[in-house]
Design a protein around this motif. Sequence first.
Motif, short mmCIF file in Angstrom:
data_model
loop_
_atom_site.label_atom_id
_atom_site.label_comp_id
_atom_site.label_asym_id
_atom_site.label_seq_id
_atom_site.Cartn_x
_atom_site.Cartn_y
_atom_site.Cartn_z
N VAL A 101 0.89 -1.16 0.00
CA VAL A 101 0.00 0.00 0.00
C VAL A 101 0.93 1.21 0.00
CG1 VAL A 101 -1.73 1.26 1.33
CG2 VAL A 101 -1.82 -1.23 1.21
N PHE A 102 0.89 1.98 -1.10
CA PHE A 102 1.87 3.05 -1.25
C PHE A 102 1.27 4.21 -2.05
CE2 PHE A 102 5.60 4.96 -3.40
CZ PHE A 102 6.35 5.30 -2.28
N HIS A 103 0.92 5.26 -1.36
CA HIS A 103 0.42 6.50 -1.97
C HIS A 103 -0.73 6.30 -2.97
CE1 HIS A 103 3.59 8.78 -0.05
NE2 HIS A 103 4.49 7.94 -0.55
N GLY A 104 -1.50 5.24 -2.79
CA GLY A 104 -2.64 5.00 -3.67
C GLY A 104 -2.30 4.36 -5.01
N TYR A 105 -1.03 4.04 -5.24
CA TYR A 105 -0.65 3.42 -6.52
C TYR A 105 -1.38 2.09 -6.72
CZ TYR A 105 3.16 6.78 -7.07
OH TYR A 105 3.89 7.92 -7.22
N GLU A 106 -1.54 1.33 -5.65
CA GLU A 106 -2.21 0.04 -5.76
C GLU A 106 -3.66 0.21 -6.23
OE1 GLU A 106 -3.35 1.60 -1.80
OE2 GLU A 106 -1.49 1.62 -2.95
N VAL A 107 -4.30 1.29 -5.80
CA VAL A 107 -5.68 1.57 -6.22
C VAL A 107 -5.71 1.91 -7.71
CG1 VAL A 107 -7.66 3.11 -5.90
CG2 VAL A 107 -6.33 2.35 -3.91
N ILE A 108 -4.78 2.74 -8.13
CA ILE A 108 -4.71 3.14 -9.55
C ILE A 108 -4.45 1.92 -10.44
CG2 ILE A 108 -3.39 4.48 -11.24
CD1 ILE A 108 -2.86 6.49 -8.87
N ILE A 109 -3.53 1.06 -10.03
CA ILE A 109 -3.21 -0.14 -10.82
C ILE A 109 -4.43 -1.05 -10.89
CG2 ILE A 109 -1.81 -2.24 -10.87
CD1 ILE A 109 0.46 -0.49 -9.62
N LYS A 110 -5.08 -1.27 -9.77
CA LYS A 110 -6.27 -2.14 -9.73
C LYS A 110 -7.37 -1.58 -10.64
CE LYS A 110 -9.55 -4.24 -6.49
NZ LYS A 110 -10.85 -3.75 -6.78
N GLU A 111 -7.62 -0.28 -10.55
CA GLU A 111 -8.64 0.34 -11.39
C GLU A 111 -8.32 0.21 -12.88
OE1 GLU A 111 -8.89 4.32 -9.84
OE2 GLU A 111 -10.23 3.72 -8.21
N LYS A 112 -7.04 0.37 -13.22
CA LYS A 112 -6.64 0.26 -14.63
C LYS A 112 -6.84 -1.17 -15.14
CE LYS A 112 -4.93 3.12 -16.92
NZ LYS A 112 -5.42 4.06 -17.92
N LEU A 113 -6.48 -2.16 -14.34
CA LEU A 113 -6.69 -3.55 -14.73
C LEU A 113 -8.18 -3.84 -14.91
CD1 LEU A 113 -4.10 -5.29 -12.39
CD2 LEU A 113 -3.99 -5.17 -14.88
N GLU B 130 -11.10 -9.01 -13.50
CA GLU B 130 -11.65 -9.06 -12.15
C GLU B 130 -10.45 -9.17 -11.22
OE1 GLU B 130 -13.93 -12.28 -9.40
OE2 GLU B 130 -14.66 -12.05 -11.46
N VAL B 131 -10.25 -8.17 -10.36
CA VAL B 131 -9.03 -8.08 -9.56
C VAL B 131 -9.34 -8.21 -8.08
CG1 VAL B 131 -7.02 -6.66 -9.01
CG2 VAL B 131 -8.03 -6.55 -11.29
N VAL B 132 -8.59 -9.09 -7.43
CA VAL B 132 -8.63 -9.21 -5.98
C VAL B 132 -7.30 -8.65 -5.48
CG1 VAL B 132 -8.69 -10.77 -4.00
CG2 VAL B 132 -10.14 -11.22 -6.00
N PHE B 133 -7.37 -7.52 -4.76
CA PHE B 133 -6.15 -6.91 -4.23
C PHE B 133 -5.95 -7.33 -2.78
CE2 PHE B 133 -4.21 -3.53 -1.64
CZ PHE B 133 -2.94 -3.59 -2.17
N VAL B 134 -4.70 -7.72 -2.47
CA VAL B 134 -4.32 -8.07 -1.10
C VAL B 134 -3.03 -7.33 -0.78
CG1 VAL B 134 -3.73 -9.93 0.48
CG2 VAL B 134 -5.32 -10.36 -1.38
N PRO B 135 -3.01 -6.53 0.29
CA PRO B 135 -1.75 -5.88 0.68
C PRO B 135 -0.71 -6.94 1.05
CG PRO B 135 -3.61 -4.91 1.85
CD PRO B 135 -4.13 -6.14 1.14
#
Length: 90
Positions: A13-25, A31-36
Amino acid sequence: MFKHKKILFIAPVFHGYEVIIKEKLEKFGAEVVFVPEREYSLRYKVLNNLNPSYIDRLQVDRYKHILEENNNKRFDYLFVIRGYKMPSFF
């Protein structure tokens, strides 16, 4: 590109980059499952500072938990950024 593909995404979890990457995918149809990759709780920070060797065991338990939590799901891709202390069994 990733239409109807299922992705297990593990990253810091780093400055929202994980959110941006997930949204782009997801925009590409995945269908993306994100886990820190690790906990970000106060407990984790304290244990890391007081007893860093204990963190190795915590991380192994975390990856076991990720496998158990997603045991009934099938993924087309495993997408890992950094993979903090990821054990070889994972």
